[in-house]
Design an enzyme around this catalytic site. Structure first.
Site, PDB file in Angstrom:
ATOM      1  N   LYS A  52      -1.384   6.221  -2.061  1.00  0.00           N
ATOM      2  CA  LYS A  52      -2.461   5.247  -1.858  1.00  0.00           C
ATOM      3  C   LYS A  52      -3.822   5.935  -1.898  1.00  0.00           C
ATOM      4  O   LYS A  52      -4.773   5.437  -2.493  1.00  0.00           O
ATOM      5  CB  LYS A  52      -2.258   4.506  -0.520  1.00  0.00           C
ATOM      6  CG  LYS A  52      -1.071   3.542  -0.563  1.00  0.00           C
ATOM      7  CD  LYS A  52      -0.697   2.990   0.808  1.00  0.00           C
ATOM      8  CE  LYS A  52       0.628   2.241   0.711  1.00  0.00           C
ATOM      9  NZ  LYS A  52       1.053   1.585   1.940  1.00  0.00           N
ATOM     10  N   GLN A  96       0.065   2.305   8.171  1.00  0.00           N
ATOM     11  CA  GLN A  96       1.328   2.441   7.442  1.00  0.00           C
ATOM     12  C   GLN A  96       2.505   2.051   8.330  1.00  0.00           C
ATOM     13  O   GLN A  96       2.602   2.488   9.476  1.00  0.00           O
ATOM     14  CB  GLN A  96       1.474   3.881   6.929  1.00  0.00           C
ATOM     15  CG  GLN A  96       2.683   4.119   6.051  1.00  0.00           C
ATOM     16  CD  GLN A  96       2.641   3.374   4.717  1.00  0.00           C
ATOM     17  OE1 GLN A  96       1.577   3.035   4.210  1.00  0.00           O
ATOM     18  NE2 GLN A  96       3.803   3.112   4.159  1.00  0.00           N
ATOM     19  N   ASP A 119      -3.775  -5.104   3.655  1.00  0.00           N
ATOM     20  CA  ASP A 119      -2.342  -5.339   3.452  1.00  0.00           C
ATOM     21  C   ASP A 119      -2.027  -6.841   3.405  1.00  0.00           C
ATOM     22  O   ASP A 119      -0.948  -7.231   2.959  1.00  0.00           O
ATOM     23  CB  ASP A 119      -1.536  -4.742   4.614  1.00  0.00           C
ATOM     24  CG  ASP A 119      -1.019  -3.344   4.324  1.00  0.00           C
ATOM     25  OD1 ASP A 119      -0.688  -3.059   3.158  1.00  0.00           O
ATOM     26  OD2 ASP A 119      -0.935  -2.550   5.279  1.00  0.00           O
TER      27      ASP A 119
HETATM   28  N1  GUN Z   1       5.340   0.336   4.485  1.00  0.00           N
HETATM   29  C1  GUN Z   1       6.008   0.024   3.363  1.00  0.00           C
HETATM   30  N2  GUN Z   1       5.229  -0.744   2.561  1.00  0.00           N
HETATM   31  C2  GUN Z   1       4.051  -0.912   3.201  1.00  0.00           C
HETATM   32  C3  GUN Z   1       2.858  -1.594   2.876  1.00  0.00           C
HETATM   33  O1  GUN Z   1       2.716  -2.239   1.835  1.00  0.00           O
HETATM   34  N3  GUN Z   1       1.859  -1.511   3.801  1.00  0.00           N
HETATM   35  C4  GUN Z   1       1.989  -0.843   4.960  1.00  0.00           C
HETATM   36  N4  GUN Z   1       0.953  -0.844   5.792  1.00  0.00           N
HETATM   37  N5  GUN Z   1       3.096  -0.198   5.291  1.00  0.00           N
HETATM   38  C5  GUN Z   1       4.122  -0.239   4.409  1.00  0.00           C
END
Ligand code: GUN
Length: 285
Positions: A52, A96, A119
């Site tokens: 990311k 996350q 998100d």
């Molecule tokens: N863990 C797995 N996928 C995601 C996501 O898209 N966002 C977040 N914050 N955690 C994740």
């Protein structure tokens, strides 16, 4: 001929557009800036976070990451989120998931300012989706909608079946497809005769986390199949929730794993970061 839906190629275009949008925002004095919070030392999560941050760099988005120890308390995490909410430099916040078991993820998600909720997990963001109001949308279903549109897949009046009912994928996916006038069924672990339910689908989205669960003979000929899975098969090879080889013989179009939904999820985060920065400019979505 079965169409292989190329998520990787479309994701590159989405990132290019995000980079253009970022330059425009910067010209207006707004600098999109993502804060990423990672709690604990889960290796998969650390890898996701690195990707990311790399995507942000490619798109010209500033970022900062907070790595907190597994033993972080709920109060400390909530305080950090509050601090990031109040920081005018930070335009997007991502915590996350999953969090260590002693932490209440729902409380953390609800504490993030909805304007910075890149998100799209906040109850207000999901509420806007359900009400048909503008708002930040969860990245995976938003990426799937972008792929369906890119390939000109008609949704109005079609039967869409979603396998899986998570708050991140299944539920928001159902509402996004409903918004586009599809008829929705959501199948899950308690659904009886799940193969029969899948056979009714013109569009099938599979997000159940079981390697190769959906077989070719579960499909209506010509169906569009979207595989959200990121699993390992019996040989440790990356695969999806759909058995690609048998499904590709029956489907009209199908996403591969890797190269389908995964890259689009990542790309839509960049697009959400741009949208969140616009919100902070006071612009409507
Ligand atoms: N863990 C797995 N996928 C995601 C996501 O898209 N966002 C977040 N914050 N955690 C994740």
């Amino acid at each position: 001929m079965t169409t292989i839906i190329d998520g990787k190629r479309l994701a590159a275009r989405v990132r290019e557009q995000a980079a253009i949008d970022v330059s425009e925002l910067v010209e207006h004095g707004v600098h999109p800036h993502l804060a990423v919070v990672l709690v604990g030392d889960d290796q998969a999560s650390a890898t996701y976070v690195r990707s990311k941050l790399k995507d942000c760099e490619e798109c010209g988005i500033a970022s900062q990451d907070y790595k907190l120890p597994s033993a972080t308390s709920q109060d400390d995490l909530m305080n950090l989120v509050e601090h990031l909410n109040a920081d005018p430099v930070v335009t997007g916040i991502l915590v996350q998931m999953p969090l260590p078991a002693h932490l209440d993820a729902e409380k953390v998600i609800a504490a993030i300012s909805p304007d910075k909720d890149v998100d799209g997990f906040h109850p207000e963001s999901l509420g806007c989706l359900v009400r048909g109001l503008p708002g930040l949308r969860p990245c995976t279903p938003a990426g799937i909608m972008a792929m369906l549109d890119e390939y000109g897949i008609e949704l109005s009046g079609k039967n869409a079946v979603i396998v899986g009912r998570s708050s991140i994928v299944g539920k928001p996916m159902a509402f996004m497809l409903l918004e586009r006038d599809a008829t929705i069924s959501v199948a899950h672990s308690r659904t009886r005769d799940i193969a029969d339910v899948c056979r009714t689908a013109d569009v099938l989205v599979v997000a159940c986390g079981i390697p190769k669960m959906v077989q070719g003979d579960w499909l209506k000929p010509g169906a569009v199949v979207i595989d959200v899975g990121m699993d390992r098969d019996e040989n440790g090879k990356l695969c999806g929730d759909v058995d690609f080889d048998s499904a590709a013989r029956v489907a009209g179009a199908i996403t591969p794993v890797p190269g389908g939904v995964g890259p689009m999820t990542r790309a839509m985060l960049m697009s959400n970061i741009v949208q969140a920065a616009r919100l902070q400019l006071g612009r409507a979505l």
